[in-house]
Design an enzyme around this catalytic site. Structure first.
Site, PDB file in Angstrom:
ATOM      1  N   THR A   1      12.500  -2.156  -8.421  1.00 53.90           N
ATOM      2  CA  THR A   1      12.465  -1.948  -9.472  1.00 53.90           C
ATOM      3  C   THR A   1      11.668  -1.861 -10.792  1.00 53.90           C
ATOM      4  O   THR A   1      12.153  -2.367 -11.688  1.00 53.90           O
ATOM      5  CB  THR A   1      13.959  -3.427  -9.933  1.00 53.90           C
ATOM      6  OG1 THR A   1      12.929  -4.477  -9.112  1.00 53.90           O
ATOM      7  CG2 THR A   1      14.843  -2.769  -9.077  1.00 53.90           C
TER       8      THR A   1
ATOM      9  N   HIS B   1       6.042  -8.922  -7.085  1.00 55.96           N
ATOM     10  CA  HIS B   1       6.489 -10.424  -7.878  1.00 55.96           C
ATOM     11  C   HIS B   1       6.242 -11.020  -6.326  1.00 55.96           C
ATOM     12  O   HIS B   1       6.158 -11.227  -5.383  1.00 55.96           O
ATOM     13  CB  HIS B   1       7.008 -11.051  -8.633  1.00 55.96           C
ATOM     14  CG  HIS B   1       9.005 -10.555  -8.193  1.00 55.96           C
ATOM     15  ND1 HIS B   1       8.832 -11.713  -7.847  1.00 55.96           N
ATOM     16  CD2 HIS B   1       9.635  -9.550  -8.580  1.00 55.96           C
ATOM     17  CE1 HIS B   1      10.507 -11.319  -7.492  1.00 55.96           C
ATOM     18  NE2 HIS B   1      10.202 -10.471  -8.371  1.00 55.96           N
TER      19      HIS B   1
ATOM     20  N   HIS C   1       8.475 -11.395  -3.273  1.00 56.06           N
ATOM     21  CA  HIS C   1       8.793 -10.805  -2.990  1.00 56.06           C
ATOM     22  C   HIS C   1       7.122 -11.017  -1.681  1.00 56.06           C
ATOM     23  O   HIS C   1       7.817 -11.026  -0.399  1.00 56.06           O
ATOM     24  CB  HIS C   1       8.202  -9.197  -2.871  1.00 56.06           C
ATOM     25  CG  HIS C   1       8.944  -8.910  -3.952  1.00 56.06           C
ATOM     26  ND1 HIS C   1       8.595  -8.485  -5.501  1.00 56.06           N
ATOM     27  CD2 HIS C   1      10.220  -7.922  -4.048  1.00 56.06           C
ATOM     28  CE1 HIS C   1       9.681  -8.199  -6.156  1.00 56.06           C
ATOM     29  NE2 HIS C   1      10.668  -7.375  -5.074  1.00 56.06           N
TER      30      HIS C   1
ATOM     31  N   LYS D   1      24.456 -11.536  -7.521  1.00 51.61           N
ATOM     32  CA  LYS D   1      23.573 -11.487  -8.653  1.00 51.61           C
ATOM     33  C   LYS D   1      25.296 -11.375  -9.975  1.00 51.61           C
ATOM     34  O   LYS D   1      25.905 -10.953  -9.292  1.00 51.61           O
ATOM     35  CB  LYS D   1      22.691  -9.620  -8.770  1.00 51.61           C
ATOM     36  CG  LYS D   1      21.561  -9.671  -8.226  1.00 51.61           C
ATOM     37  CD  LYS D   1      21.220  -8.208  -7.774  1.00 51.61           C
ATOM     38  CE  LYS D   1      19.362  -8.872  -7.392  1.00 51.61           C
ATOM     39  NZ  LYS D   1      19.830  -8.904  -6.489  1.00 51.61           N
TER      40      LYS D   1
ATOM     41  N   ARG E   1      22.168  -3.961 -12.789  1.00 52.40           N
ATOM     42  CA  ARG E   1      21.695  -3.828 -12.952  1.00 52.40           C
ATOM     43  C   ARG E   1      21.375  -2.871 -13.270  1.00 52.40           C
ATOM     44  O   ARG E   1      22.493  -1.389 -13.580  1.00 52.40           O
ATOM     45  CB  ARG E   1      20.382  -3.253 -11.628  1.00 52.40           C
ATOM     46  CG  ARG E   1      19.624  -4.882 -11.105  1.00 52.40           C
ATOM     47  CD  ARG E   1      18.904  -4.199  -9.810  1.00 52.40           C
ATOM     48  NE  ARG E   1      18.524  -5.572  -9.104  1.00 52.40           N
ATOM     49  CZ  ARG E   1      18.313  -5.252  -8.070  1.00 52.40           C
ATOM     50  NH1 ARG E   1      17.682  -4.665  -7.315  1.00 52.40           N
ATOM     51  NH2 ARG E   1      17.479  -6.217  -7.388  1.00 52.40           N
TER      52      ARG E   1
ATOM     53  N   GLN F   1      22.506   0.215   2.887  1.00 49.88           N
ATOM     54  CA  GLN F   1      21.188  -0.676   3.618  1.00 49.88           C
ATOM     55  C   GLN F   1      22.176  -0.348   5.313  1.00 49.88           C
ATOM     56  O   GLN F   1      21.107  -0.033   5.884  1.00 49.88           O
ATOM     57  CB  GLN F   1      21.480  -1.397   2.753  1.00 49.88           C
ATOM     58  CG  GLN F   1      20.765  -2.429   3.880  1.00 49.88           C
ATOM     59  CD  GLN F   1      20.177  -4.248   3.007  1.00 49.88           C
ATOM     60  OE1 GLN F   1      20.426  -3.901   2.017  1.00 49.88           O
ATOM     61  NE2 GLN F   1      19.558  -5.049   3.929  1.00 49.88           N
TER      62      GLN F   1
ATOM     63  N   ASP G   1      20.014 -13.610   1.739  1.00 56.28           N
ATOM     64  CA  ASP G   1      20.830 -13.411   0.573  1.00 56.28           C
ATOM     65  C   ASP G   1      21.425 -11.704   1.346  1.00 56.28           C
ATOM     66  O   ASP G   1      22.082 -11.389   0.743  1.00 56.28           O
ATOM     67  CB  ASP G   1      20.796 -12.984  -0.866  1.00 56.28           C
ATOM     68  CG  ASP G   1      19.095 -12.578  -1.171  1.00 56.28           C
ATOM     69  OD1 ASP G   1      18.134 -12.307  -0.501  1.00 56.28           O
ATOM     70  OD2 ASP G   1      19.102 -11.853  -2.201  1.00 56.28           O
TER      71      ASP G   1
ATOM     72  N   LYS H   1      14.158 -21.317 -10.737  1.00 56.02           N
ATOM     73  CA  LYS H   1      13.644 -20.256  -9.662  1.00 56.02           C
ATOM     74  C   LYS H   1      12.004 -20.435  -9.242  1.00 56.02           C
ATOM     75  O   LYS H   1      11.824 -20.217 -10.524  1.00 56.02           O
ATOM     76  CB  LYS H   1      14.114 -18.921 -10.667  1.00 56.02           C
ATOM     77  CG  LYS H   1      14.326 -18.556 -10.020  1.00 56.02           C
ATOM     78  CD  LYS H   1      15.252 -16.611 -10.497  1.00 56.02           C
ATOM     79  CE  LYS H   1      15.315 -15.508  -9.569  1.00 56.02           C
ATOM     80  NZ  LYS H   1      16.284 -14.314 -10.653  1.00 56.02           N
TER      81      LYS H   1
ATOM     82  N   LYS I   1       8.890 -18.048 -11.746  1.00 59.25           N
ATOM     83  CA  LYS I   1       9.271 -17.623 -12.858  1.00 59.25           C
ATOM     84  C   LYS I   1       8.380 -18.397 -13.745  1.00 59.25           C
ATOM     85  O   LYS I   1       8.533 -20.032 -13.754  1.00 59.25           O
ATOM     86  CB  LYS I   1      10.754 -18.105 -13.182  1.00 59.25           C
ATOM     87  CG  LYS I   1      11.966 -16.313 -12.754  1.00 59.25           C
ATOM     88  CD  LYS I   1      11.646 -15.468 -13.136  1.00 59.25           C
ATOM     89  CE  LYS I   1      12.239 -14.314 -12.889  1.00 59.25           C
ATOM     90  NZ  LYS I   1      11.779 -13.172 -13.635  1.00 59.25           N
ATOM     91  N   THR I   2       7.996 -18.455 -14.630  1.00 60.62           N
ATOM     92  CA  THR I   2       7.423 -19.383 -15.789  1.00 60.62           C
ATOM     93  C   THR I   2       8.279 -19.419 -17.022  1.00 60.62           C
ATOM     94  O   THR I   2       8.832 -17.868 -17.073  1.00 60.62           O
ATOM     95  CB  THR I   2       6.023 -19.300 -15.694  1.00 60.62           C
ATOM     96  OG1 THR I   2       5.244 -17.649 -16.156  1.00 60.62           O
ATOM     97  CG2 THR I   2       5.068 -18.973 -14.436  1.00 60.62           C
TER      98      THR I   2
END
Length: 430
Positions: free
Chosen positions: A39, A44, A47, A81, A85, A175, A196, A231, A234-235
């Protein structure tokens, strides 16, 4: 080599697994895959859990497959989610897939001489020619709608989200077919993933059972969270990326350096290859002197070196000491321009032409120059603070108000001015 299951357990990286998996792993070299949706054009740190899982699998003597979802990336996984997306076009996906392949190659050993060499696969290679009618006839008939609806990820989306499109609903079937394809054609008997993904993974084991009478296995790792409930990864400025152009090595290093004590103890097990004895010793030292932040410093070092290399780690270390400790002009000059600007991000910047800069005969004139922005509102205030030892240029304290305005320029165009203990300015000579 190590026992893969034992390794994950002591590191806090084991959530669920299907029965008899441990025995299956003891009977020989096994193959497992873990998928990454393209995506974005970089992984990041979220992962990294999956990457480390594959890395431990290979270190245990088994064969890892990293699947980049060129086909599933066109749909987007709806698992846990709340909304669908945005779908990417093929050109964007192809670009992202190539970038992710290059990043994954940094972690896994693809040496042709290895019996358990890593493999990179793209599910677009086998899904692109699959017609819709052939898929629903040959694959879809084996899984009931009731079975798919019973998955927690689907139920939660229907109950709490904005509904579920048929496109997303079909994701677990696609999948699942990935697992079947790799099982049938590559001998992949295990799928790995985040907790998940459990529903999607066991859909694959079910397809393998129903379509060929085969037996396959699943293993999931916990989703990583922060102790304060925020989370992970994330910043305020966004995600922490592995691509140095998206997140600089300095900012990457600072992220790990600033994690809480509770999180550091968890993260050092998950995101480094340090052994159990070493980590326990670090935890003991940290407990004895928590203010020295032994855990945070070690995890920041290990992960930064693993992702960006020792040279970038040393640069990040120098940058940190400049901002938070004693340093010199030489230390500042050792920073590349990107790191220098990252360290002093948000610092007020004043511009002055090179011609005007060269005309300034002394420091007071330079620091109180009104034409390029105010550092000191008057020459008198500049003199007073310099005499009081409250001014530094490029980290060198200045005490003589009559000092010449002759200083080595950082990157041939910057001067760093420190006013008092915490107030900085950057003068850009252009």
């Amino acid at each position: 080599m190590n026992n893969f299951i034992d390794e994950l357990q002591w590191r806090g990286m084991l959530q669920d697994m299907t029965p008899d998996l441990e025995q299956h792993l003891k009977e020989g070299i096994r193959s497992a895959y873990l998928g990454f949706d393209p995506t974005a054009d970089s992984l990041h740190i979220g992962h990294l859990v999956g990457v480390m899982t594959l890395l431990h699998f290979q270190r245990a003597g088994h064969k890892p497959f990293a699947l980049v979802g060129g086909a599933t990336g066109m749909i987007g996984d709806p698992s846990f989610k709340s909304a669908e997306r945005n779908l990417l076009d093929k050109a964007s996906l192809d670009h992202n897939v190539e970038c992710l392949k290059n990043q994954l190659a940094k972690f896994l050993n693809f040496d042709e001489g290895l019996t358990n060499k890593a493999e990179l696969v793209n599910n677009h290679d086998w899904m692109a020619e699959f017609s819709f009618l052939a898929f629903i006839r040959d694959v879809g008939k084996h899984i009931t709608v009731n079975y798919m609806m019973a998955k927690d990820s689907v139920k939660r989306r229907l109950e709490e989200g904005s509904g579920l499109s048929f496109t997303e609903f079909s994701y677990q079937l696609i999948q699942g077919y990935d697992f079947f394809h790799l099982w049938k054609n590559q001998g992949v008997s295990i799928q790995l993933g985040g907790s998940d993904q459990w529903g999607n993974i066991v859909t694959g084991t079910e397809l393998i059972r129903k379509m060929e009478g085969g037996h396959a296995f699943a293993l999931t790792v916990p989703l990583i969270t922060k102790s304060d409930g925020a989370k992970f990864g994330k910043t305020e400025s966004g995600s922490i990326w592995l691509d140095p152009e998206k997140t600089s090595p300095y900012a990457f290093y600072q992220f790990w350096l600033n994690v809480s004590d509770e999180d550091a103890s968890k993260y050092i097990r998950i995101f480094t290859l340090l052994d159990q004895k070493t980590i326990q010793q670090l935890e003991k030292e940290h407990l004895e002197a928590p203010h020295l932040r032994f855990l945070q410093k070690e995890i920041a070092k290990e992960v930064t070196c693993m992702i960006h290399g020792e040279k970038e780690y040393e640069m990040a270390l120098k940058a940190s000491s400049i901002l938070f400790g004693k340093s010199s002009t030489e230390d500042l000059a050792a920073l590349d321009e990107r790191t220098f600007l990252q360290v002093f991000e948000g610092v007020p910047q004043v511009n002055i032409s090179r011609e005007v800069f060269e005309e300034k005969s002394n420091l007071v004139d330079l620091l109180s120059e009104k034409s390029h922005g105010i550092i000191f509102p008057s020459k008198g205030e500049a003199r007073k603070m310099i005499q009081g030892g409250g001014v530094s240029i490029n980290k060198e304290k200045i005490t003589d108000p009559a000092a010449d305005a002759v200083f080595p320029l950082l990157q041939n165009k910057y001067l760093l001015v420190q006013k008092g203990k915490k107030q900085y300015f950057i003068i850009l000579i252009d």
